[in-house]
Design a protein around this motif. Structure first.
Motif, PDB file in Angstrom:
ATOM      1  N   GLY A  88      57.148  10.959  39.509  1.00 61.54           N
ATOM      2  CA  GLY A  88      56.932   9.720  40.206  1.00 61.54           C
ATOM      3  C   GLY A  88      55.641   9.044  39.882  1.00 61.54           C
ATOM      4  O   GLY A  88      54.768   9.546  39.089  1.00 61.54           O
ATOM      5  N   GLU A  89      55.397   7.973  40.519  1.00 62.17           N
ATOM      6  CA  GLU A  89      54.039   7.090  40.117  1.00 62.17           C
ATOM      7  C   GLU A  89      53.375   6.593  41.227  1.00 62.17           C
ATOM      8  O   GLU A  89      54.072   6.050  42.041  1.00 62.17           O
ATOM      9  N   ILE A  90      52.280   6.661  41.422  1.00 58.86           N
ATOM     10  CA  ILE A  90      51.552   6.057  42.539  1.00 58.86           C
ATOM     11  C   ILE A  90      50.288   5.146  41.784  1.00 58.86           C
ATOM     12  O   ILE A  90      49.565   5.672  41.148  1.00 58.86           O
ATOM     13  N   ARG A  91      50.518   3.781  42.251  1.00 59.66           N
ATOM     14  CA  ARG A  91      49.435   2.890  41.712  1.00 59.66           C
ATOM     15  C   ARG A  91      48.661   2.409  43.007  1.00 59.66           C
ATOM     16  O   ARG A  91      49.232   1.740  43.643  1.00 59.66           O
ATOM     17  N   TYR A  92      47.147   2.319  42.627  1.00 60.79           N
ATOM     18  CA  TYR A  92      46.597   1.373  43.652  1.00 60.79           C
ATOM     19  C   TYR A  92      45.745   0.209  42.793  1.00 60.79           C
ATOM     20  O   TYR A  92      44.982   0.556  42.042  1.00 60.79           O
ATOM     21  N   ASP A  93      46.460  -1.112  42.892  1.00 60.42           N
ATOM     22  CA  ASP A  93      45.536  -2.139  42.482  1.00 60.42           C
ATOM     23  C   ASP A  93      45.148  -1.941  40.958  1.00 60.42           C
ATOM     24  O   ASP A  93      44.168  -2.140  40.446  1.00 60.42           O
ATOM     25  N   GLY A  94      46.389  -1.328  40.134  1.00 62.30           N
ATOM     26  CA  GLY A  94      46.305  -1.127  38.760  1.00 62.30           C
ATOM     27  C   GLY A  94      45.975   0.334  38.323  1.00 62.30           C
ATOM     28  O   GLY A  94      45.926   0.774  37.385  1.00 62.30           O
ATOM     29  N   ILE A  95      45.199   0.989  39.287  1.00 62.19           N
ATOM     30  CA  ILE A  95      44.692   2.395  39.206  1.00 62.19           C
ATOM     31  C   ILE A  95      45.934   3.441  39.100  1.00 62.19           C
ATOM     32  O   ILE A  95      46.708   3.366  40.315  1.00 62.19           O
ATOM     33  N   ASP A  96      46.145   4.131  38.231  1.00 59.32           N
ATOM     34  CA  ASP A  96      46.992   5.187  38.301  1.00 59.32           C
ATOM     35  C   ASP A  96      46.304   6.396  38.927  1.00 59.32           C
ATOM     36  O   ASP A  96      45.555   6.993  38.553  1.00 59.32           O
ATOM     37  N   VAL A  97      46.835   6.474  40.306  1.00 53.58           N
ATOM     38  CA  VAL A  97      46.160   7.508  41.376  1.00 53.58           C
ATOM     39  C   VAL A  97      46.000   8.758  40.918  1.00 53.58           C
ATOM     40  O   VAL A  97      44.981   9.480  40.909  1.00 53.58           O
ATOM     41  N   ILE A  98      47.225   9.211  40.399  1.00 50.10           N
ATOM     42  CA  ILE A  98      47.390  10.646  40.035  1.00 50.10           C
ATOM     43  C   ILE A  98      46.424  11.068  38.739  1.00 50.10           C
ATOM     44  O   ILE A  98      45.902  12.077  38.871  1.00 50.10           O
ATOM     45  N   ARG A  99      46.403  10.082  37.720  1.00 51.38           N
ATOM     46  CA  ARG A  99      45.722  10.457  36.532  1.00 51.38           C
ATOM     47  C   ARG A  99      44.297   9.552  36.390  1.00 51.38           C
ATOM     48  O   ARG A  99      43.793   9.497  35.564  1.00 51.38           O
ATOM     49  N   ALA A 100      43.877   9.137  37.612  1.00 51.91           N
ATOM     50  CA  ALA A 100      42.510   8.291  37.482  1.00 51.91           C
ATOM     51  C   ALA A 100      41.280   9.194  37.101  1.00 51.91           C
ATOM     52  O   ALA A 100      41.154  10.327  37.076  1.00 51.91           O
ATOM     53  N   ASP A 101      40.562   8.363  36.224  1.00 56.43           N
ATOM     54  CA  ASP A 101      39.376   8.915  35.900  1.00 56.43           C
ATOM     55  C   ASP A 101      38.221   8.942  37.044  1.00 56.43           C
ATOM     56  O   ASP A 101      38.231   8.507  38.240  1.00 56.43           O
ATOM     57  N   ARG A 102      37.122   9.306  36.532  1.00 51.76           N
ATOM     58  CA  ARG A 102      36.049   9.420  37.729  1.00 51.76           C
ATOM     59  C   ARG A 102      35.671   8.238  38.375  1.00 51.76           C
ATOM     60  O   ARG A 102      35.409   8.029  39.478  1.00 51.76           O
ATOM     61  N   ALA A 103      35.453   7.132  37.458  1.00 55.73           N
ATOM     62  CA  ALA A 103      34.942   5.949  38.087  1.00 55.73           C
ATOM     63  C   ALA A 103      36.225   5.425  38.652  1.00 55.73           C
ATOM     64  O   ALA A 103      35.849   4.772  39.893  1.00 55.73           O
ATOM     65  N   GLN A 104      37.223   5.550  38.420  1.00 58.98           N
ATOM     66  CA  GLN A 104      38.465   4.995  39.135  1.00 58.98           C
ATOM     67  C   GLN A 104      38.474   5.713  40.585  1.00 58.98           C
ATOM     68  O   GLN A 104      38.949   5.001  41.561  1.00 58.98           O
ATOM     69  N   ARG A 105      38.432   7.029  40.546  1.00 61.14           N
ATOM     70  CA  ARG A 105      38.334   7.769  41.924  1.00 61.14           C
ATOM     71  C   ARG A 105      37.252   7.396  42.792  1.00 61.14           C
ATOM     72  O   ARG A 105      37.646   7.410  43.992  1.00 61.14           O
ATOM     73  N   ARG A 106      36.285   7.182  42.137  1.00 58.89           N
ATOM     74  CA  ARG A 106      35.185   6.813  43.048  1.00 58.89           C
ATOM     75  C   ARG A 106      35.562   5.255  43.795  1.00 58.89           C
ATOM     76  O   ARG A 106      35.318   5.166  44.951  1.00 58.89           O
ATOM     77  N   ARG A 107      35.933   4.509  43.013  1.00 57.50           N
ATOM     78  CA  ARG A 107      36.464   3.014  43.720  1.00 57.50           C
ATOM     79  C   ARG A 107      37.559   3.517  44.564  1.00 57.50           C
ATOM     80  O   ARG A 107      37.641   2.719  45.693  1.00 57.50           O
ATOM     81  N   PHE A 108      38.527   4.269  44.134  1.00 60.26           N
ATOM     82  CA  PHE A 108      39.750   4.381  45.120  1.00 60.26           C
ATOM     83  C   PHE A 108      39.427   5.001  46.493  1.00 60.26           C
ATOM     84  O   PHE A 108      39.602   4.522  47.489  1.00 60.26           O
TER      85      PHE A 108
END
Length: 256
Positions: free
Chosen positions: A58-78
């Motif tokens: 499955g897939e989980i997205r938050y405002d365009g961010i792929d939550v499962i595969r998020a990079d470091r900067a995306q994780r910090r924003r999340f």
């Protein structure tokens, strides 16, 4: 606009299927209730959304961010934009920290307010917002009631200016007389700040006071989802009807 988008998420634990192709969406500024009894899959879905568990598919997205595969900067924003209000305010607040320290900690972590004076001003603003006296910021959680502690937890979550608030049964550990106060506070905060809220509960009556859309989960599967009026007025699934039948009626004679 969809802020949180969960699509076909499945999760197994030792051969037991905890989530079965779950779909769930929360729009920007929307309040969605996820309702189900203990063991229905609410907590597992929550852990997947918050990256505490990895879905099997499955897939989980938050405002365009792929939550499962998020990079470091995306994780910090999340982590800044998605904040939690936990079930038990007695356990979720460090008893050794003052209210000021608890509420301002996220600001320090995310570098939102560099000066001590600026953080104090923001803490005072937040405490006033949730109905507490700013002069109490030097006190520790143990000197507050359960309802007041949950207000502190809400202030802490709001301190980093989130876009999505995830509330995990936030009133179930409180006295009935206090539950309505906290529900009304969350509704006021949602309206004032334009927050999206994912409200997780086992009680349809509680969810009905706050949420505009409701998803019902049973045995790891969303069995019904729709606007509050539809779910309450014309439930399609027998499990939803059973949950509604379990809602206490204040005066059965008047109800009849």
């Amino acid at each position: 606009m969809t802020l949180l988008d969960v699509r076909a998420v499945t999760k197994d634990f030792r051969g037991t299927r905890a989530l079965r192709a779950v779909d769930l969406a929360v729009g920007e500024g929307e309040t969605v209730g996820l309702v189900g009894e203990s063991g229905s899959g609410k907590s597992t879905l929550l852990k997947c959304v918050l990256r505490l568990e990895r879905p099997d598919s499955g897939e989980i997205r938050y405002d365009g961010i792929d939550v499962i595969r998020a990079d470091r900067a995306q994780r910090r924003r999340f982590r800044r934009e998605v904040q939690m209000v936990f079930q038990d305010p007695h356990a979720s607040l460090n008893p050794r920290m003052t209210v000021e320290q608890l509420v301002s900690e996220g600001m320090l972590v995310h570098g939102l307010e560099r000066s001590r004076a600026g953080r104090r001003d923001r803490v005072a603003e937040l405490l006033s917002m949730v109905g507490l006296d700013p002069s109490d910021m030097g006190r520790r959680p143990g000197s507050f009631s359960g309802g007041q502690r949950q207000r502190i937890a809400i202030a802490r979550a709001l301190a980093v200016r989130p876009r999505l608030l995830v509330c995990d049964e936030p009133v179930s550990a409180l006295d009935v007389s206090v539950q309505a106060q906290v529900i009304n506070l969350l509704a006021d905060m949602q309206a004032e700040l334009g927050l999206a809220v994912l409200f997780i509960a086992h009680d349809l009556a509680v969810v009905g006071h706050l949420c505009t859309r409701i998803a019902v989960i049973s045995r790891g599967e969303i069995v019904e989802s729709g606007p509050r009026e539809q779910v309450f007025g014309a439930p399609r699934h027998e499990y939803t009807r059973a949950l509604l039948d379990a809602v206490p009626i204040p005066d059965p004679t008047i109800a009849r």
